[in-house]
Design a protein around this motif. Sequence first.
Motif, PDB file in Angstrom:
ATOM      1  N   GLU A  85      -0.496  11.729  -0.519  1.00 26.85           N
ATOM      2  CA  GLU A  85       0.283  12.968  -0.503  1.00 26.85           C
ATOM      3  C   GLU A  85       1.770  12.676  -0.334  1.00 26.85           C
ATOM      4  N   GLU A  86       2.102  11.756   0.580  1.00 25.13           N
ATOM      5  CA  GLU A  86       3.505  11.420   0.817  1.00 25.13           C
ATOM      6  C   GLU A  86       4.126  10.734  -0.391  1.00 25.13           C
ATOM      7  N   LEU A  87       3.348   9.853  -1.038  1.00 27.61           N
ATOM      8  CA  LEU A  87       3.859   9.161  -2.221  1.00 27.61           C
ATOM      9  C   LEU A  87       4.156  10.150  -3.354  1.00 27.61           C
ATOM     10  N   LEU A  88       3.238  11.080  -3.588  1.00 26.21           N
ATOM     11  CA  LEU A  88       3.438  12.050  -4.657  1.00 26.21           C
ATOM     12  C   LEU A  88       4.575  13.017  -4.328  1.00 26.21           C
ATOM     13  N   MET A 116       2.439  19.649  -6.234  1.00 25.66           N
ATOM     14  CA  MET A 116       1.618  18.778  -5.385  1.00 25.66           C
ATOM     15  C   MET A 116       0.134  19.091  -5.569  1.00 25.66           C
ATOM     16  N   ARG A 117      -0.212  20.368  -5.548  1.00 25.72           N
ATOM     17  CA  ARG A 117      -1.624  20.758  -5.693  1.00 25.72           C
ATOM     18  C   ARG A 117      -2.184  20.280  -7.029  1.00 25.72           C
ATOM     19  N   LEU A 118      -1.422  20.476  -8.098  1.00 26.37           N
ATOM     20  CA  LEU A 118      -1.899  20.077  -9.421  1.00 26.37           C
ATOM     21  C   LEU A 118      -2.004  18.563  -9.550  1.00 26.37           C
ATOM     22  N   MET A 119      -1.024  17.828  -9.024  1.00 27.71           N
ATOM     23  CA  MET A 119      -1.062  16.367  -9.112  1.00 27.71           C
ATOM     24  C   MET A 119      -2.203  15.786  -8.300  1.00 27.71           C
ATOM     25  N   LEU A 120      -2.450  16.313  -7.114  1.00 29.30           N
ATOM     26  CA  LEU A 120      -3.553  15.798  -6.300  1.00 29.30           C
ATOM     27  C   LEU A 120      -4.900  16.070  -6.973  1.00 29.30           C
ATOM     28  N   GLU A 121      -5.045  17.251  -7.569  1.00 27.04           N
ATOM     29  CA  GLU A 121      -6.275  17.559  -8.295  1.00 27.04           C
ATOM     30  C   GLU A 121      -6.460  16.598  -9.459  1.00 27.04           C
ATOM     31  N   LEU A 122      -5.373  16.303 -10.171  1.00 29.49           N
ATOM     32  CA  LEU A 122      -5.437  15.370 -11.296  1.00 29.49           C
ATOM     33  C   LEU A 122      -5.779  13.961 -10.834  1.00 29.49           C
ATOM     34  N   GLN A 123      -5.123  13.488  -9.764  1.00 20.97           N
ATOM     35  CA  GLN A 123      -5.360  12.122  -9.289  1.00 20.97           C
ATOM     36  C   GLN A 123      -6.807  11.936  -8.837  1.00 20.97           C
ATOM     37  N   ARG A 124      -7.332  12.903  -8.120  1.00 23.29           N
ATOM     38  CA  ARG A 124      -8.699  12.775  -7.607  1.00 23.29           C
ATOM     39  C   ARG A 124      -9.726  12.808  -8.728  1.00 23.29           C
ATOM     40  N   TYR A 125      -9.439  13.560  -9.781  1.00 23.25           N
ATOM     41  CA  TYR A 125     -10.340  13.565 -10.929  1.00 23.25           C
ATOM     42  C   TYR A 125     -10.249  12.241 -11.678  1.00 23.25           C
ATOM     43  N   PRO A 176       0.806  -1.227   0.000  1.00 17.92           N
ATOM     44  CA  PRO A 176       0.000   0.000   0.000  1.00 17.92           C
ATOM     45  C   PRO A 176       0.832   1.266   0.000  1.00 17.92           C
ATOM     46  N   ASP A 177       2.125   1.163   0.366  1.00 21.00           N
ATOM     47  CA  ASP A 177       2.987   2.337   0.374  1.00 21.00           C
ATOM     48  C   ASP A 177       3.854   2.442  -0.875  1.00 21.00           C
ATOM     49  N   SER A 178       3.595   1.585  -1.871  1.00 16.34           N
ATOM     50  CA  SER A 178       4.338   1.641  -3.124  1.00 16.34           C
ATOM     51  C   SER A 178       3.743   2.708  -4.032  1.00 16.34           C
ATOM     52  N   PRO A 179       4.588   3.517  -4.707  1.00 20.43           N
ATOM     53  CA  PRO A 179       4.035   4.489  -5.665  1.00 20.43           C
ATOM     54  C   PRO A 179       3.174   3.834  -6.741  1.00 20.43           C
ATOM     55  N   GLN A 180       3.483   2.583  -7.097  1.00 18.38           N
ATOM     56  CA  GLN A 180       2.693   1.892  -8.119  1.00 18.38           C
ATOM     57  C   GLN A 180       1.264   1.629  -7.668  1.00 18.38           C
ATOM     58  N   SER A 181       1.028   1.601  -6.350  1.00 17.24           N
ATOM     59  CA  SER A 181      -0.308   1.281  -5.849  1.00 17.24           C
ATOM     60  C   SER A 181      -1.336   2.339  -6.230  1.00 17.24           C
ATOM     61  N   ILE A 182      -0.870   3.533  -6.608  1.00 11.04           N
ATOM     62  CA  ILE A 182      -1.799   4.577  -7.059  1.00 11.04           C
ATOM     63  C   ILE A 182      -2.433   4.197  -8.387  1.00 11.04           C
ATOM     64  N   TRP A 183      -1.674   3.488  -9.221  1.00  9.03           N
ATOM     65  CA  TRP A 183      -2.082   3.271 -10.611  1.00  9.03           C
ATOM     66  C   TRP A 183      -2.729   1.920 -10.851  1.00  9.03           C
ATOM     67  N   ARG A 184      -2.943   1.107  -9.818  1.00  7.51           N
ATOM     68  CA  ARG A 184      -3.398  -0.261 -10.047  1.00  7.51           C
ATOM     69  C   ARG A 184      -3.998  -0.833  -8.772  1.00  7.51           C
ATOM     70  N   ALA A 185      -4.661  -1.992  -8.914  1.00  5.84           N
ATOM     71  CA  ALA A 185      -5.030  -2.772  -7.741  1.00  5.84           C
ATOM     72  C   ALA A 185      -3.762  -3.335  -7.110  1.00  5.84           C
ATOM     73  N   ARG A 186      -3.827  -3.648  -5.819  1.00  2.00           N
ATOM     74  CA  ARG A 186      -2.616  -4.137  -5.158  1.00  2.00           C
ATOM     75  C   ARG A 186      -2.183  -5.501  -5.702  1.00  2.00           C
ATOM     76  N   VAL A 187      -3.149  -6.325  -6.122  1.00  2.00           N
ATOM     77  CA  VAL A 187      -2.826  -7.611  -6.753  1.00  2.00           C
ATOM     78  C   VAL A 187      -3.359  -7.567  -8.180  1.00  2.00           C
ATOM     79  N   LYS A 217      -8.558   4.029 -13.448  1.00  2.00           N
ATOM     80  CA  LYS A 217      -7.119   3.876 -13.640  1.00  2.00           C
ATOM     81  C   LYS A 217      -6.321   4.264 -12.404  1.00  2.00           C
ATOM     82  N   VAL A 218      -6.901   5.059 -11.528  1.00  2.00           N
ATOM     83  CA  VAL A 218      -6.192   5.600 -10.367  1.00  2.00           C
ATOM     84  C   VAL A 218      -6.948   5.224  -9.105  1.00  2.00           C
ATOM     85  N   THR A 219      -6.203   4.886  -8.058  1.00  3.70           N
ATOM     86  CA  THR A 219      -6.787   4.633  -6.743  1.00  3.70           C
ATOM     87  C   THR A 219      -6.194   5.640  -5.764  1.00  3.70           C
ATOM     88  N   VAL A 220      -7.032   6.508  -5.218  1.00  6.81           N
ATOM     89  CA  VAL A 220      -6.569   7.485  -4.239  1.00  6.81           C
ATOM     90  C   VAL A 220      -6.499   6.784  -2.886  1.00  6.81           C
TER      91      VAL A 220
END
Length: 312
Positions: free
Chosen positions: A190-193, A167-176, A56-67, A182-185
């Motif tokens: 915040e720490e990963l980004l 950071m502000r722009l990336m968080l806005e993009l990820q949440r949208y 869950p603390d991997s940067p890749q976990s943002i872009w995919r399911a954990r398994v 494709k993205v899991t918030v």
Amino acid sequence: MHNDVTATGHAARIATVDALLPAPLPFRVHGDDILLTAEAGETTAAGLATCTEVGPDSPQSIWRARVEHRLEVQLAGPDPAAGLDALLTRWDEHLHSLAQVGDAECAAVLSRPSRDTAGTTELLRHGFAPVGVIAVRPAARMAAPGPATTPGVCIRHATPDDLGTAMRLMLELQRYDAQFGKVTVRPGIEELLEKELLRQLERPEPQLWIAELYGRPLGMVLLQLPDETGWIGHRVAASRIGYLSSLAVSEAARSAGVGSALAAHAHQVFDEAGADVVLLHTAVANPRSTPFWYAQGYRPLWTGWQRRPAAR
């Protein structure tokens, strides 16, 4: 059924579909990989089934399911749709021996050449949805030097002082983007980004660029030049590949030309770096990014299909 025979027939079929697809090779099984095969009349199908897991603390976990259970597909013969249907049935049987029914952190994923549409109905019937695309834009080497300017927009290299803006722009993009599969918030995003953005900003020549609209920082683009893109090079028949990692524009600056100016600047950087093609990922259902990128000269190369949970 010999995998090499299926691979040869698949390669011949794919060569007629899209000139930018790389020539596929016969599957080779390593470690815990499983080779699945199926037949439908004179059509043969082969699939290389793999599984990966991230914490869950991997940067890749943002872009995919954990398994993620993945299937690479090769189809040869007169009825590729029927071959894919038989292979998906075989994969379903395999997944039920591994995946817990209803586990939303376990996904079944496969990529198909976007122009190889045979089997689309079968994918839908098996519960898959098209979620993401790897889009490609061939280099415009003969284009006029430099992008057209957009009034009021200034593009500059990012500095460490831009961390808050990025950071502000990336968080806005990820949440949208999280709306489109494709993205899991996740907790701690915040720490990963921040860690990834700091890594970019501390480079001698960061490929992170900020767009200012009349002096206000309202957009950013992050690039990977050809010497950094070996991880995705197998996806396209090209020698020098650029990758556009992220482009984000604040809601306050939408439709003001900031995104188009950033894209034009990125393409100039890629042209100067000698990229043959540029690749990027986009969400199929995103009503903003998909038409935007196609208007910038991109087209679908690979379509990513997903079923989440993997086992129904």
